[in-house]
Design an enzyme around this catalytic site. Structure first.
Site, PDB file in Angstrom:
ATOM      1  N   HIS A  91      59.056  63.366  84.494  1.00  0.00           N
ATOM      2  CA  HIS A  91      59.210  63.530  83.041  1.00  0.00           C
ATOM      3  C   HIS A  91      58.414  64.733  82.529  1.00  0.00           C
ATOM      4  CE1 HIS A  91      61.127  59.536  82.667  1.00  0.00           C
ATOM      5  NE2 HIS A  91      60.251  59.155  83.576  1.00  0.00           N
ATOM      6  N   SER A 148      58.995  93.959  82.690  1.00  0.00           N
ATOM      7  CA  SER A 148      59.132  94.214  81.265  1.00  0.00           C
ATOM      8  C   SER A 148      59.189  95.704  80.992  1.00  0.00           C
ATOM      9  CB  SER A 148      57.954  93.597  80.503  1.00  0.00           C
ATOM     10  OG  SER A 148      57.983  93.970  79.146  1.00  0.00           O
ATOM     11  N   LYS A 180      53.743  93.271  84.048  1.00  0.00           N
ATOM     12  CA  LYS A 180      54.386  91.951  84.013  1.00  0.00           C
ATOM     13  C   LYS A 180      55.398  91.840  85.152  1.00  0.00           C
ATOM     14  CE  LYS A 180      56.209  88.665  80.626  1.00  0.00           C
ATOM     15  NZ  LYS A 180      57.160  87.960  81.480  1.00  0.00           N
ATOM     16  N   GLU A 209      66.170  83.811  88.752  1.00  0.00           N
ATOM     17  CA  GLU A 209      67.043  83.863  87.582  1.00  0.00           C
ATOM     18  C   GLU A 209      68.439  84.341  87.957  1.00  0.00           C
ATOM     19  OE1 GLU A 209      64.806  86.334  84.988  1.00  0.00           O
ATOM     20  OE2 GLU A 209      63.371  84.755  84.452  1.00  0.00           O
TER      21      GLU A 209
END
Length: 456
Positions: A181, A311, A317, A324
């Site tokens: 959860h 980025s 970054k 993805e």
């Protein structure tokens, strides 16, 4: 553009002067200026197998002369090998039987065969002998999808399973907080998590393999409505044997040709296997990118390979771009399955009328799945490392560890201990100097093995 005049049963048609196809294909190009997307190379390869096998079979049965059959076979081999892919110009969104694509193949092969011989070779009478678009296109769909699954999808999944299994072994002793959860749960090892991923991939391999086996049942020989009209009774068996020899795949004649042409049941089953595989891969990719989130403000238990700047504005970054990418492929595959499921309902009486769309979406799923899974294995999974320190830091503050005290203290007493720890922020579990096999929880000494249970 310069044109020549070709004739078919409907009359004259202008055809580009250097085109290998004829009037029927030119009509289809004019009739379906829809997407500019044609059926992929793997489908054309399957058509090549079929036309070679048909010509050889008809020669064996004494229905074609050796000269005509040889000319057709030689021309079809060129199609099989991809020498004339640019001549396959019919849009995916065409007649639902795929007649235009079948005639595209017949005309190209007949044209090449005529140029290479002194024979008068007709696209319908000779190249299409013993066949109909209504059995050729379903057969080509089965062959192309089966080949892609066996040669590309399953090997890619096997590579991923191997990579995940290797990480399961490497990380088997590293404990971390389990999560249910999205909340802290009892401990698990990083290795156990990766072993679960490997198992899920193995199950996906099993499902895809089973689906590929079902696709080996072919409609060829059913001709117009599955009754086999205008074909030799031995055509299907012999032609399918020739295709099996060419392709190296295990193939058989459908047990019911009417059903094989009227309903794409095996294709729908294979699409379901793709959907299930995509769902599994999405779960794995999402878990990994969440465990690697941060690196400072997130979970930070895993480190992923840095493959590119993340980025255009934030220097330094790094993002989980490979994960993805796979997730987006999974979304597309699930979308393709929805298309296949809706298209599969367009079966009326003795013919399914969305075969080209089914073939295109299934082959798209097979192609992008295989590529994305291979990329995920090589560029991400192989390079994953674990932050043992971060795993231990989060684990020691996980109050759910007290669960292991329930057998000795009882649920209510342990619940009170957990609530107290959550309210005060006190650390539940503590390491013992010089020991990595035992922890202290309250006054209890807890062997490490207790924390992860008996299922390794």
């Amino acid at each position: 553009m310069e044109y020549r005049i070709e004739k078919d049963s409907m009359g004259e048609m202008k055809v580009p002067v250097d085109a290998l196809y004829g009037a029927s294909t030119a009509r289809a190009v004019a009739n379906f200026p829809i997407s500019g997307k044609t059926l992929p190379r793997s489908f054309i390869q399957a058509l090549g197998w079929i036309k070679i096998a048909a010509a050889q079979t008809n020669a064996d049965l004494g229905l074609l002369s050796e000269e005509v059959a040889t000319a057709i076979i030689d021309a079809a081999k060129q199609v099989l090998n991809g020498e004339h892919d640019q001549q396959f110009v019919v849009d995916v969104f065409q007649t639902g039987s795929g007649t235009s694509t079948n005639m595209n193949a017949n005309e190209v092969i007949a044209h090449i065969a005529r140029l290479a011989s002194d024979e008068q070779i007709h696209p319908n009478d000779h190249v299409n002998m013993g066949q109909s678009s209504n059995d050729v296109i379903p057969t080509a769909t089965h062959l192309a999808v089966k080949y892609q699954i066996e040669q590309h999808v399953v090997p890619a999944l096997q590579q991923l399973k191997t990579a995940l299994s290797a990480k399961a072994v490497l990380f088997h002793d590293i404990l971390k907080s389990g999560r249910t959860h999205l909340q802290d749960a009892v401990p698990i090892s990083v290795g156990q998590e990766f072993a679960a991923y490997a198992w899920q991939v193995e199950e996906s391999i099993r499902r895809c393999t089973r689906a590929a086996k079902e696709l080996g049942s072919l409609a060829l020989g059913g001709t117009a409505v599955g009754t086999g009209v205008n074909t030799h009774p031995d055509f299907a068996q012999h032609a399918i044997a020739h295709i099996a020899k060419q392709s190296g795949m295990q193939l058989s004649e459908s047990g019911n040709h009417v059903a094989a042409q009227a309903s794409p049941d095996s294709v729908l089953d294979a699409s379901g296997a793709f959907r299930q595989t995509a769902t599994v891969l999405m779960k794995i990719a999402n878990d990994i990118r969440w465990m690697a989130s941060g690196p400072k403000a997130g979970i930070g238990e895993l480190h992923l390979p840095a493959v590119q700047p993340g980025s255009s504005i934030m220097p330094g970054k790094i993002n989980p771009v490979i994960a993805e990418s796979l997730i987006m492929v999974c979304v597309q595959v699930i979308g393709n399955d929805a298309t296949v499921a809706i298209a599969a309902q367009s079966s009326n009486f003795e013919l399914h009328t969305m075969w080209p769309l089914l073939a295109d979406r299934m082959l798209d799923s097979a192609d992008i799945l295989a590529r994305a899974v291979t990329n995920f294995s090589m560029r991400l999974v192989d390079g994953i490392t674990v932050s043992k320190e971060r795993c231990e830091e989060l684990l020691l503050h996980n109050a759910s560890i007290a669960t292991v005290l329930v057998p000795s203290l009882g649920y209510d007493r342990v619940a009170a201990l957990v609530h107290h720890a959550n309210e005060t922020g006190e650390q539940i579990m503590h390491t013992i100097d010089g020991r990595d096999d035992v922890y202290r929880v309250g006054d209890e000494m807890i062997p490490k093995s207790w924390l992860i249970g008996p299922h390794k």
